[in-house]
Motif scaffolding. Structure first.
Motif, PDB file in Angstrom:
ATOM      1  N   TYR A   1       0.824  -1.202   0.000  1.00 37.49           N
ATOM      2  CA  TYR A   1       0.000   0.000   0.000  1.00 37.49           C
ATOM      3  C   TYR A   1       0.862   1.257   0.000  1.00 37.49           C
ATOM      4  CZ  TYR A   1      -4.254  -2.611   0.881  1.00 37.49           C
ATOM      5  OH  TYR A   1      -5.317  -3.468   0.760  1.00 37.49           O
ATOM      6  N   VAL A   2       0.413   2.232  -0.748  1.00 35.74           N
ATOM      7  CA  VAL A   2       1.002   3.568  -0.719  1.00 35.74           C
ATOM      8  C   VAL A   2      -0.129   4.489  -0.293  1.00 35.74           C
ATOM      9  CG1 VAL A   2       2.049   5.401  -2.061  1.00 35.74           C
ATOM     10  CG2 VAL A   2       2.683   3.031  -2.509  1.00 35.74           C
ATOM     11  N   GLY A   3       0.046   5.117   0.862  1.00 34.02           N
ATOM     12  CA  GLY A   3      -1.068   5.859   1.438  1.00 34.02           C
ATOM     13  C   GLY A   3      -2.163   4.860   1.758  1.00 34.02           C
ATOM     14  N   CYS A   4      -3.330   5.036   1.232  1.00 30.87           N
ATOM     15  CA  CYS A   4      -4.425   4.089   1.438  1.00 30.87           C
ATOM     16  C   CYS A   4      -4.765   3.323   0.169  1.00 30.87           C
ATOM     17  CB  CYS A   4      -5.667   4.833   1.927  1.00 30.87           C
ATOM     18  SG  CYS A   4      -5.469   5.534   3.560  1.00 30.87           S
ATOM     19  N   LYS A   5      -3.881   3.394  -0.830  1.00 33.40           N
ATOM     20  CA  LYS A   5      -4.149   2.743  -2.107  1.00 33.40           C
ATOM     21  C   LYS A   5      -3.242   1.536  -2.299  1.00 33.40           C
ATOM     22  CE  LYS A   5      -5.408   7.125  -4.099  1.00 33.40           C
ATOM     23  NZ  LYS A   5      -4.914   8.267  -4.809  1.00 33.40           N
ATOM     24  N   LYS A   6      -3.859   0.415  -2.671  1.00 35.02           N
ATOM     25  CA  LYS A   6      -3.099  -0.796  -2.938  1.00 35.02           C
ATOM     26  C   LYS A   6      -2.395  -0.657  -4.281  1.00 35.02           C
ATOM     27  CE  LYS A   6      -3.350  -5.779  -3.009  1.00 35.02           C
ATOM     28  NZ  LYS A   6      -4.153  -6.964  -2.778  1.00 35.02           N
ATOM     29  N   ILE A   7      -1.140  -1.104  -4.335  1.00 35.46           N
ATOM     30  CA  ILE A   7      -0.424  -1.081  -5.607  1.00 35.46           C
ATOM     31  C   ILE A   7      -0.214  -2.508  -6.091  1.00 35.46           C
ATOM     32  CG2 ILE A   7       0.704   1.122  -5.172  1.00 35.46           C
ATOM     33  CD1 ILE A   7       3.276  -0.405  -4.579  1.00 35.46           C
ATOM     34  N   LYS A   8      -0.197  -2.656  -7.398  1.00 37.97           N
ATOM     35  CA  LYS A   8      -0.008  -3.958  -8.044  1.00 37.97           C
ATOM     36  C   LYS A   8       1.423  -4.050  -8.543  1.00 37.97           C
ATOM     37  CE  LYS A   8      -4.570  -4.449  -8.038  1.00 37.97           C
ATOM     38  NZ  LYS A   8      -5.181  -4.800  -6.832  1.00 37.97           N
ATOM     39  N   LEU A   9       2.041  -5.214  -8.383  1.00 35.03           N
ATOM     40  CA  LEU A   9       3.399  -5.406  -8.844  1.00 35.03           C
ATOM     41  C   LEU A   9       3.474  -5.877 -10.284  1.00 35.03           C
ATOM     42  CD1 LEU A   9       5.134  -7.011  -5.742  1.00 35.03           C
ATOM     43  CD2 LEU A   9       5.262  -4.660  -6.549  1.00 35.03           C
ATOM     44  N   SER A  10       2.389  -6.521 -10.759  1.00 32.08           N
ATOM     45  CA  SER A  10       2.429  -7.057 -12.112  1.00 32.08           C
ATOM     46  C   SER A  10       1.060  -6.910 -12.773  1.00 32.08           C
ATOM     47  CB  SER A  10       2.836  -8.536 -12.095  1.00 32.08           C
ATOM     48  OG  SER A  10       1.834  -9.294 -11.466  1.00 32.08           O
ATOM     49  N   GLU A  11       1.064  -7.083 -14.087  1.00 32.56           N
ATOM     50  CA  GLU A  11      -0.196  -7.036 -14.842  1.00 32.56           C
ATOM     51  C   GLU A  11      -1.112  -8.174 -14.414  1.00 32.56           C
ATOM     52  OE1 GLU A  11      -0.931  -4.602 -17.011  1.00 32.56           O
ATOM     53  OE2 GLU A  11       0.994  -3.721 -16.475  1.00 32.56           O
ATOM     54  N   GLU A  12      -0.517  -9.312 -14.065  1.00 35.96           N
ATOM     55  CA  GLU A  12      -1.288 -10.491 -13.662  1.00 35.96           C
ATOM     56  C   GLU A  12      -2.138 -10.174 -12.429  1.00 35.96           C
ATOM     57  OE1 GLU A  12       0.201 -14.509 -11.819  1.00 35.96           O
ATOM     58  OE2 GLU A  12       0.660 -14.455 -13.960  1.00 35.96           O
ATOM     59  N   GLU A  13      -1.576  -9.431 -11.484  1.00 45.20           N
ATOM     60  CA  GLU A  13      -2.322  -9.061 -10.281  1.00 45.20           C
ATOM     61  C   GLU A  13      -3.511  -8.170 -10.626  1.00 45.20           C
ATOM     62  OE1 GLU A  13      -0.569  -7.788  -6.449  1.00 45.20           O
ATOM     63  OE2 GLU A  13       1.303  -8.089  -7.517  1.00 45.20           O
ATOM     64  N   GLU A  14      -3.355  -7.307 -11.624  1.00 45.17           N
ATOM     65  CA  GLU A  14      -4.415  -6.375 -11.983  1.00 45.17           C
ATOM     66  C   GLU A  14      -5.617  -7.076 -12.588  1.00 45.17           C
ATOM     67  OE1 GLU A  14      -2.691  -3.335 -14.389  1.00 45.17           O
ATOM     68  OE2 GLU A  14      -1.266  -2.764 -12.824  1.00 45.17           O
ATOM     69  N   GLU A  15      -5.405  -8.267 -13.169  1.00 45.75           N
ATOM     70  CA  GLU A  15      -6.497  -9.002 -13.793  1.00 45.75           C
ATOM     71  C   GLU A  15      -7.356  -9.729 -12.762  1.00 45.75           C
ATOM     72  OE1 GLU A  15      -4.692 -11.539 -16.667  1.00 45.75           O
ATOM     73  OE2 GLU A  15      -3.949  -9.886 -17.861  1.00 45.75           O
ATOM     74  N   LYS A  16      -6.831  -9.974 -11.567  1.00 44.02           N
ATOM     75  CA  LYS A  16      -7.565 -10.733 -10.553  1.00 44.02           C
ATOM     76  C   LYS A  16      -8.661  -9.924  -9.937  1.00 44.02           C
ATOM     77  CE  LYS A  16      -3.778 -13.780  -9.385  1.00 44.02           C
ATOM     78  NZ  LYS A  16      -2.859 -14.212  -8.400  1.00 44.02           N
TER      79      LYS A  16
END
Length: 94
Positions: free
Chosen positions: A79-94
């Motif tokens: 998390y950065v601030g209160c927003k979750k960050i994704k490390l890869s494109e694969e995570e964004e699809e889930k």
């Protein structure tokens, strides 16, 4: 703002790293927990303006760790601030 890792605790089973700025002020932390075939990554950064820098710092660190344990499954929650960050494109699809 430049950010860096500053080791807090390092053992064979886990690592806790502070994330510090160029004045050595702590702005977050990240923890790496190891299991036989799993790597858990938990981290939070207070400063929202350096989210991409945080991702750029964590990603190669994880890649380096996976070289020590090939085939390990990676589970991350960053998390950065209160927003979750994704490390890869694969995570964004889930």
């Amino acid at each position: 703002m430049q950010i860096y890792f500053s080791p807090e605790v390092i053992t064979p089973h886990f690592q806790v790293l502070n994330v510090v700025d160029s004045t050595n002020k702590a702005v977050g932390n990240v923890a790496f927990l190891f299991d036989e075939k799993k790597l858990f990554v938990y981290g939070i950064l207070e400063e929202e303006g350096v989210g991409l820098d945080f991702k750029d710092l964590v990603t190669p660190y994880i890649k380096g760790m996976t070289k020590a344990k090939p085939g390990v499954d990676i589970f991350s929650c960053l998390y950065v601030g209160c927003k979750k960050i994704k490390l890869s494109e694969e995570e964004e699809e889930k």
